[in-house]
Scaffold this motif. Sequence first.
Motif: not given
Length: 235
Positions: A205-227
């Motif tokens: 997955g990728y996290v998009l915030e105000t037109g910029k990619i701020t995070l990306h990685g495998d879905s399992a690690s994104l689900r564990q990401n505190p942000r």
Amino acid sequence: MLQIKNLEVTYGAIGALHGISLSVAAGSIVTLIGSNGAGKTTTLKTISGLLKPKAGAIGYEGKPIAGLPPHEIVKRGLSHVPEGRMIFANLTVRENLEMGAYLLRDQKIVRHELDFVFATFPRLKEREKQIAGTLSGGEQQMLAIGRALMSRPKFLMLDEPSLGLAPLLVKTIFERIVEINRERGLTILLVEQNANRALEISHSGYVLETGKITLHGDSASLRQNPRVQSAYLGG
């Protein structure tokens, strides 16, 4: 299968995407999460040719597609299920599905695709002759996905498929997305506000915030990401 590099999109003088880069591997489900106005729908519309980028490149199967008209992009095997479903409300369920097959000339192939859609969404078979505007929200979402599948895509883009649906129907829609990916090997780019569900079924997955990619990685690690947990998962 899809490679986006430094993509910039503007609406007049207002920037919507500020040099985003992302990639989608063949056969995978990749999700794009973010709040309203982050640029998720703009990204899909630009890939499918509905918007022209100001700068950057979009490569599909190794060939540039940025700036091609939408029907050419559909011909190459990309199909887009828009936010809000956008079904043809005055046509029947079957007529809506046939509209999705407008590029197919062989009626045997059209029938085969119709059978696949009806097997995936049996409710559509039951409602085949019903006017699409009289369907429930969940049935309309099934129809929008079914219509996109009728063009025999290799790459499917889904914009907010769970929006406004009851929890039971959300579960059904996501189960069908996984089935389509597994059974057909269809590559899927999923835009979804229900981040928890999206990360459950996607590979990365990728996290998009105000037109910029701020995070990306495998879905399992994104689900564990505190942000991600605090912003999108209610944690």
